[in-house]
Scaffold this motif. Structure first.
Motif, PDB file in Angstrom:
ATOM      1  N   ASP A  87       0.694  -1.240   0.033  1.00  0.00           N
ATOM      2  CA  ASP A  87       0.001   0.166  -0.117  1.00  0.00           C
ATOM      3  C   ASP A  87       1.057   1.291  -0.057  1.00  0.00           C
ATOM      4  OD1 ASP A  87      -2.356  -1.587   0.312  1.00  0.00           O
ATOM      5  OD2 ASP A  87      -2.418  -1.350   2.235  1.00  0.00           O
ATOM      6  N   ILE A  88       1.897   1.060   0.803  1.00  0.00           N
ATOM      7  CA  ILE A  88       2.715   2.350   0.830  1.00  0.00           C
ATOM      8  C   ILE A  88       3.312   2.705  -0.547  1.00  0.00           C
ATOM      9  CG2 ILE A  88       4.997   3.096   2.174  1.00  0.00           C
ATOM     10  CD1 ILE A  88       3.755   2.114   4.810  1.00  0.00           C
ATOM     11  N   ARG A  89       3.997   1.453  -0.996  1.00  0.00           N
ATOM     12  CA  ARG A  89       4.558   1.722  -2.577  1.00  0.00           C
ATOM     13  C   ARG A  89       3.746   2.364  -3.374  1.00  0.00           C
ATOM     14  NH1 ARG A  89       7.414  -3.098  -0.653  1.00  0.00           N
ATOM     15  NH2 ARG A  89       5.768  -4.232  -1.455  1.00  0.00           N
ATOM     16  N   ASP A  90       2.438   1.763  -3.343  1.00  0.00           N
ATOM     17  CA  ASP A  90       1.715   2.261  -4.383  1.00  0.00           C
ATOM     18  C   ASP A  90       1.236   3.422  -4.158  1.00  0.00           C
ATOM     19  OD1 ASP A  90       1.460  -0.391  -5.251  1.00  0.00           O
ATOM     20  OD2 ASP A  90      -0.261  -1.031  -4.381  1.00  0.00           O
ATOM     21  N   LEU A  91       1.113   3.915  -2.947  1.00  0.00           N
ATOM     22  CA  LEU A  91       0.438   5.296  -2.686  1.00  0.00           C
ATOM     23  C   LEU A  91       1.541   6.419  -3.109  1.00  0.00           C
ATOM     24  CD1 LEU A  91      -1.570   4.866   0.646  1.00  0.00           C
ATOM     25  CD2 LEU A  91      -2.543   6.135  -1.476  1.00  0.00           C
ATOM     26  N   ALA A  92       2.795   6.085  -2.479  1.00  0.00           N
ATOM     27  CA  ALA A  92       4.006   7.021  -2.734  1.00  0.00           C
ATOM     28  C   ALA A  92       4.245   7.156  -4.307  1.00  0.00           C
ATOM     29  CB  ALA A  92       5.247   6.372  -1.982  1.00  0.00           C
ATOM     30  N   ASP A  93       3.896   5.911  -4.931  1.00  0.00           N
ATOM     31  CA  ASP A  93       4.240   6.138  -6.630  1.00  0.00           C
ATOM     32  C   ASP A  93       3.235   7.028  -7.151  1.00  0.00           C
ATOM     33  OD1 ASP A  93       6.075   5.066  -8.773  1.00  0.00           O
ATOM     34  OD2 ASP A  93       4.130   4.274  -9.731  1.00  0.00           O
ATOM     35  N   TYR A  94       1.852   6.879  -6.605  1.00  0.00           N
ATOM     36  CA  TYR A  94       0.927   7.479  -7.382  1.00  0.00           C
ATOM     37  C   TYR A  94       1.223   8.962  -7.090  1.00  0.00           C
ATOM     38  CZ  TYR A  94      -3.405  10.040  -7.532  1.00  0.00           C
ATOM     39  OH  TYR A  94      -4.533  10.930  -8.172  1.00  0.00           O
ATOM     40  N   TYR A  95       1.394   9.591  -5.813  1.00  0.00           N
ATOM     41  CA  TYR A  95       1.483  10.780  -5.602  1.00  0.00           C
ATOM     42  C   TYR A  95       2.776  11.331  -6.039  1.00  0.00           C
ATOM     43  CZ  TYR A  95      -2.625  11.382  -2.721  1.00  0.00           C
ATOM     44  OH  TYR A  95      -4.265  11.379  -2.100  1.00  0.00           O
ATOM     45  N   ALA A  96       3.850  10.606  -6.233  1.00  0.00           N
ATOM     46  CA  ALA A  96       5.214  11.061  -6.635  1.00  0.00           C
ATOM     47  C   ALA A  96       4.902  11.276  -8.175  1.00  0.00           C
ATOM     48  CB  ALA A  96       6.293  10.099  -6.584  1.00  0.00           C
ATOM     49  N   SER A  97       4.048  10.461  -8.775  1.00  0.00           N
ATOM     50  CA  SER A  97       3.811  10.534 -10.456  1.00  0.00           C
ATOM     51  C   SER A  97       3.115  11.917 -10.885  1.00  0.00           C
ATOM     52  CB  SER A  97       3.126   9.450 -10.855  1.00  0.00           C
ATOM     53  OG  SER A  97       1.845   9.346 -10.460  1.00  0.00           O
ATOM     54  N   ILE A  98       2.636  12.451  -9.800  1.00  0.00           N
ATOM     55  CA  ILE A  98       1.782  14.004 -10.086  1.00  0.00           C
ATOM     56  C   ILE A  98       2.503  14.968 -10.329  1.00  0.00           C
ATOM     57  CG2 ILE A  98       0.115  15.457  -9.272  1.00  0.00           C
ATOM     58  CD1 ILE A  98      -0.878  13.327  -7.513  1.00  0.00           C
ATOM     59  N   ARG A  99       2.407  15.651 -11.517  1.00  0.00           N
ATOM     60  CA  ARG A  99       3.335  16.626 -12.025  1.00  0.00           C
ATOM     61  C   ARG A  99       2.378  17.900 -12.036  1.00  0.00           C
ATOM     62  NH1 ARG A  99       6.501  13.824 -10.585  1.00  0.00           N
ATOM     63  NH2 ARG A  99       7.657  12.491 -11.852  1.00  0.00           N
ATOM     64  N   PHE A 100       3.113  18.889 -11.604  1.00  0.00           N
ATOM     65  CA  PHE A 100       2.279  20.259 -11.616  1.00  0.00           C
ATOM     66  C   PHE A 100       3.449  21.360 -12.130  1.00  0.00           C
ATOM     67  CE2 PHE A 100       3.733  19.418  -7.513  1.00  0.00           C
ATOM     68  CZ  PHE A 100       4.396  20.456  -7.030  1.00  0.00           C
ATOM     69  N   GLU A 101       2.930  22.520 -12.394  1.00  0.00           N
ATOM     70  CA  GLU A 101       3.938  23.657 -12.725  1.00  0.00           C
ATOM     71  C   GLU A 101       3.874  24.801 -11.794  1.00  0.00           C
ATOM     72  OE1 GLU A 101       3.693  26.917 -16.568  1.00  0.00           O
ATOM     73  OE2 GLU A 101       3.186  24.837 -16.984  1.00  0.00           O
ATOM     74  N   VAL A 102       5.195  25.210 -11.712  1.00  0.00           N
ATOM     75  CA  VAL A 102       5.282  26.196 -10.911  1.00  0.00           C
ATOM     76  C   VAL A 102       5.606  27.625 -11.613  1.00  0.00           C
ATOM     77  CG1 VAL A 102       6.662  27.394  -8.892  1.00  0.00           C
ATOM     78  CG2 VAL A 102       6.010  24.820  -8.781  1.00  0.00           C
ATOM     79  N   THR A 103       4.993  28.655 -11.428  1.00  0.00           N
ATOM     80  CA  THR A 103       5.243  29.845 -12.264  1.00  0.00           C
ATOM     81  C   THR A 103       5.806  30.796 -11.249  1.00  0.00           C
ATOM     82  OG1 THR A 103       3.506  29.411 -13.830  1.00  0.00           O
ATOM     83  CG2 THR A 103       4.348  31.593 -13.903  1.00  0.00           C
ATOM     84  N   VAL A 104       6.787  31.473 -11.316  1.00  0.00           N
ATOM     85  CA  VAL A 104       7.591  32.537 -10.522  1.00  0.00           C
ATOM     86  C   VAL A 104       7.121  33.724 -11.265  1.00  0.00           C
ATOM     87  CG1 VAL A 104       9.617  33.555  -9.722  1.00  0.00           C
ATOM     88  CG2 VAL A 104       9.467  30.901  -9.674  1.00  0.00           C
ATOM     89  N   PRO A 105       6.734  34.597 -10.186  1.00  0.00           N
ATOM     90  CA  PRO A 105       6.192  35.863 -11.002  1.00  0.00           C
ATOM     91  C   PRO A 105       7.267  36.791 -11.428  1.00  0.00           C
ATOM     92  CG  PRO A 105       6.070  35.953  -8.466  1.00  0.00           C
ATOM     93  CD  PRO A 105       6.368  34.706  -8.891  1.00  0.00           C
ATOM     94  N   ASP A 106       6.979  37.475 -12.463  1.00  0.00           N
ATOM     95  CA  ASP A 106       8.052  38.551 -12.922  1.00  0.00           C
ATOM     96  C   ASP A 106       7.899  39.825 -12.138  1.00  0.00           C
ATOM     97  OD1 ASP A 106       9.751  37.815 -14.897  1.00  0.00           O
ATOM     98  OD2 ASP A 106       8.244  38.313 -16.592  1.00  0.00           O
ATOM     99  N   TYR A 107       8.979  40.054 -11.606  1.00  0.00           N
ATOM    100  CA  TYR A 107       9.037  41.463 -10.894  1.00  0.00           C
ATOM    101  C   TYR A 107      10.056  42.563 -11.684  1.00  0.00           C
ATOM    102  CZ  TYR A 107       6.790  39.282  -6.962  1.00  0.00           C
ATOM    103  OH  TYR A 107       5.886  38.491  -6.105  1.00  0.00           O
TER     104      TYR A 107
END
Length: 106
Positions: free
Chosen positions: A86-106
């Motif tokens: 269960d731990i391996r499966d959950l960790a693999d699932y959440y680790a596989s989620i990708r998102f983008e970070v945008t740093v503001p332009d100042y």
């Protein structure tokens, strides 16, 4: 070269050699969704975002909650119900989620 060998050995030790199943992790994540969301983004300011975290880190934290090494009112109870797969499966699932970070332009 030595660092790579150590990292590979550590990763193999953390996973116990069994392969993770992110699809199974997605199903199991339903119990995590109330606080962490299915997308791994905490729904409360006191809940950490776990999307995209290292699989090794997530497994270590879940095992620490399960063993009692790390304490949290709800996570300690939830982790008690998780076996190593269960731990391996959950960790693999959440680790596989990708998102983008945008740093503001100042």
């Amino acid at each position: 070269m030595m660092r790579v060998a150590i990292a590979v050995a550590l990763a193999a030790g953390m996973t116990g050699g069994a392969s993770a199943d992110p699809a199974a992790g997605h199903e199991k994540a339903a119990m995590c969704a109330t606080c962490h969301g299915m997308d791994g983004i905490g729904t409360n300011p006191e809940v950490p975002h776990i999307a995209g975290e290292s699989e090794i880190y997530l497994m270590a934290q879940l095992r620490a909650f399960r063993s009692g090494e790390r304490q949290h009112q709800q996570m300690s109870i939830i982790a008690q119900s998780l076996d190593d797969q269960d731990i391996r499966d959950l960790a693999d699932y959440y680790a596989s989620i990708r998102f983008e970070v945008t740093v503001p332009d100042y």
